[in-house]
Design a protein around this motif. Sequence first.
Motif, mmCIF file in Angstrom:
data_model
loop_
_atom_site.group_PDB
_atom_site.id
_atom_site.type_symbol
_atom_site.label_atom_id
_atom_site.label_comp_id
_atom_site.label_asym_id
_atom_site.label_seq_id
_atom_site.Cartn_x
_atom_site.Cartn_y
_atom_site.Cartn_z
ATOM 1 N N TRP A 244 53.401 56.456 15.233
ATOM 2 C CA TRP A 244 53.181 55.070 15.671
ATOM 3 C C TRP A 244 54.196 54.162 14.970
ATOM 4 O O TRP A 244 53.850 53.234 14.241
ATOM 5 C CB TRP A 244 51.744 54.635 15.404
ATOM 6 N N ALA A 245 55.461 54.423 15.243
ATOM 7 C CA ALA A 245 56.540 53.868 14.430
ATOM 8 C C ALA A 245 57.131 52.569 14.947
ATOM 9 O O ALA A 245 57.829 51.883 14.192
ATOM 10 C CB ALA A 245 57.669 54.911 14.315
ATOM 11 N N ASP A 246 56.904 52.210 16.206
ATOM 12 C CA ASP A 246 57.642 51.086 16.794
ATOM 13 C C ASP A 246 56.690 50.059 17.391
ATOM 14 O O ASP A 246 56.247 50.194 18.511
ATOM 15 C CB ASP A 246 58.615 51.604 17.858
ATOM 16 N N PHE A 247 56.368 49.015 16.651
ATOM 17 C CA PHE A 247 55.407 47.999 17.073
ATOM 18 C C PHE A 247 54.094 48.649 17.505
ATOM 19 O O PHE A 247 53.538 48.333 18.547
ATOM 20 C CB PHE A 247 55.983 47.149 18.219
ATOM 21 N N GLN A 248 53.563 49.533 16.668
ATOM 22 C CA GLN A 248 52.362 50.295 17.013
ATOM 23 C C GLN A 248 51.348 50.342 15.882
ATOM 24 O O GLN A 248 50.440 51.159 15.902
ATOM 25 C CB GLN A 248 52.750 51.733 17.405
ATOM 26 N N ARG A 249 51.476 49.435 14.903
ATOM 27 C CA ARG A 249 50.596 49.488 13.746
ATOM 28 C C ARG A 249 50.012 48.123 13.384
ATOM 29 O O ARG A 249 50.702 47.103 13.467
ATOM 30 C CB ARG A 249 51.339 50.035 12.523
ATOM 31 N N SER A 270 41.236 40.161 6.675
ATOM 32 C CA SER A 270 42.652 39.836 6.837
ATOM 33 C C SER A 270 43.413 41.055 7.348
ATOM 34 O O SER A 270 43.171 42.179 6.899
ATOM 35 C CB SER A 270 43.259 39.376 5.518
ATOM 36 N N ASP A 271 44.349 40.820 8.257
ATOM 37 C CA ASP A 271 45.115 41.876 8.910
ATOM 38 C C ASP A 271 46.603 41.557 8.896
ATOM 39 O O ASP A 271 47.004 40.392 8.895
ATOM 40 C CB ASP A 271 44.675 42.026 10.379
ATOM 41 N N SER A 272 47.401 42.602 8.909
ATOM 42 C CA SER A 272 48.830 42.455 9.199
ATOM 43 C C SER A 272 49.116 43.251 10.455
ATOM 44 O O SER A 272 48.485 44.281 10.710
ATOM 45 C CB SER A 272 49.697 42.938 8.036
ATOM 46 N N LEU A 273 50.058 42.763 11.249
ATOM 47 C CA LEU A 273 50.313 43.359 12.561
ATOM 48 C C LEU A 273 51.793 43.476 12.856
ATOM 49 O O LEU A 273 52.588 42.587 12.531
ATOM 50 C CB LEU A 273 49.683 42.526 13.686
ATOM 51 N N ARG A 274 52.121 44.537 13.465
ATOM 52 C CA ARG A 274 53.385 44.737 14.192
ATOM 53 C C ARG A 274 52.982 45.653 15.331
ATOM 54 O O ARG A 274 53.218 46.863 15.295
ATOM 55 C CB ARG A 274 54.450 45.351 13.302
ATOM 56 N N ALA A 275 52.340 45.067 16.345
ATOM 57 C CA ALA A 275 51.570 45.861 17.295
ATOM 58 C C ALA A 275 51.402 45.130 18.616
ATOM 59 O O ALA A 275 51.540 43.902 18.692
ATOM 60 C CB ALA A 275 50.183 46.145 16.704
ATOM 61 N N PRO A 276 51.047 45.875 19.677
ATOM 62 C CA PRO A 276 50.736 45.227 20.954
ATOM 63 C C PRO A 276 49.371 44.559 20.889
ATOM 64 O O PRO A 276 48.441 45.054 20.245
ATOM 65 C CB PRO A 276 50.745 46.394 21.949
ATOM 66 N N VAL A 277 49.264 43.426 21.548
ATOM 67 C CA VAL A 277 48.019 42.661 21.591
ATOM 68 C C VAL A 277 47.730 42.265 23.036
ATOM 69 O O VAL A 277 48.240 42.880 23.967
ATOM 70 C CB VAL A 277 48.103 41.430 20.653
ATOM 71 N N ALA A 278 46.921 41.229 23.220
ATOM 72 C CA ALA A 278 46.537 40.823 24.576
ATOM 73 C C ALA A 278 47.656 40.056 25.269
ATOM 74 O O ALA A 278 48.379 39.277 24.643
ATOM 75 C CB ALA A 278 45.281 39.963 24.536
ATOM 76 N N THR A 279 47.751 40.266 26.569
ATOM 77 C CA THR A 279 48.627 39.463 27.432
ATOM 78 C C THR A 279 47.762 38.466 28.195
ATOM 79 O O THR A 279 46.811 38.853 28.874
ATOM 80 C CB THR A 279 49.393 40.344 28.427
ATOM 81 N N VAL A 280 48.080 37.189 28.044
ATOM 82 C CA VAL A 280 47.340 36.106 28.694
ATOM 83 C C VAL A 280 48.343 35.155 29.319
ATOM 84 O O VAL A 280 49.348 34.797 28.697
ATOM 85 C CB VAL A 280 46.453 35.347 27.691
#
Length: 441
Positions: A244-249, A270-280
Amino acid sequence: MAARHTILRAAAVLGSSLAILVAGLTVPAAAEPETPVLYPSGSTVTRAVGLGFDACTAPSLAALQAWKGTSPYSTVNIYFGGNNRACAQPNLTSSWVRDAVAGGWKLLPTYLGYQPYCMFGDKPNLFTADNATARGTSDAGDAVTRAKALGLLPGSALYADVEHYDRAVSSCRTAVLRYVSAWTKKLHQSGYLAGVYVHQDSGLRDLSDSYSSTTYARPDAVWMARWDGNSALTGWPTAPNSHWADFQRAKQYRGDHDETWGGVTINIDSDSLRAPVATVARTYRVTSSTSLNARTGPAPTYPVVRSYSPGASLSVMCQTTGQQVHTTSVWNRLTSGAWVSDYYVSTPSNTGFTQVLPRCIYPGQVTTTSLNARTGPGTSYAITGSPLPRGALAHVMCQDRGSTVGSTRVWNKLRDGRWVSDYYVSNRSSSTWSAPVPHCP
């Protein structure tokens, strides 16, 4: 998280000749572990980078407004469904989703459905190895229905919350892998990315151990819980950086505490992200003095599918580069899947991209051990940057013809401008174009 997560409580293309890109390449996976996402035309993937928070109940819009700009957070989690969801959601409506995104927030959608029968905790609705596939499929189907009702468009990443469980029970480990695999396949068939929230010492470990298994579909993203105060998205003890190396974590790095920003206190993790999220979608209006044509592709040469009158509202998902119209080559994709030139839309700029709108991308997982990215669409172009490891998301922006690789001449231009052969990306086809990805201008 206290009332939220019990997880930390318990401790047209020619040719068939093969062109080799890198050593050791294999043919594309037909199914597991890299199942393709069947994106409809009205879709795109949205990515988040930075800090986020999750609260048991979706905060009020007033609270979000108070936190915006005063807090370090830019993404907020929403518990949007599931038969084990504990907290009431009086604020969580389609209008709340629309207004939260309009206010500058990105959304991390989480579904708390059936849980492993050996979980640490007392959730009432559980799955076993015998019914895990059925439960994962039904939960994913319900998640898609609920996501659509809230305005979370196809291309959104939906995260299944899988609580911490006893790995000493081998049949329970099998149950989790079957559930996540079924969740992933059903979401992919419905046009959504599949994410999963897991404990570092149970779910993450088992999913990482089965990362290349041809028995289970691999989720697109993982959100790991480890309350150690370290927000780093690499160096995890139970999953190598190549997984899960590319915007997957994402990582939930601090649990259950109060924070006050803009005079408003919320109990959060608290969270840190480099990941896909919702599309709105965001709403803009037509600025031209005559009707604006929406087309099947990002250029005036594509057929017209509809016209919008001056001042009409447009639901815009994302932007891409197309044929230049006056001062801009930016085109907007609407929720219908049609395209309009950004020059005639009330976005902040009619010369470039709008920062709050995502670029239109249609990721597929890499199906080979190591995939070289190049400066152009062919094996004669120079290799650039690091190779993409197996399972990484190739964030495809558009497709063009290039040199033949395997059964295809289709090449994918990635979000970062590099190119990879489509033969090694789990799109709809390994031999021709993959709708709804546009052709490169």
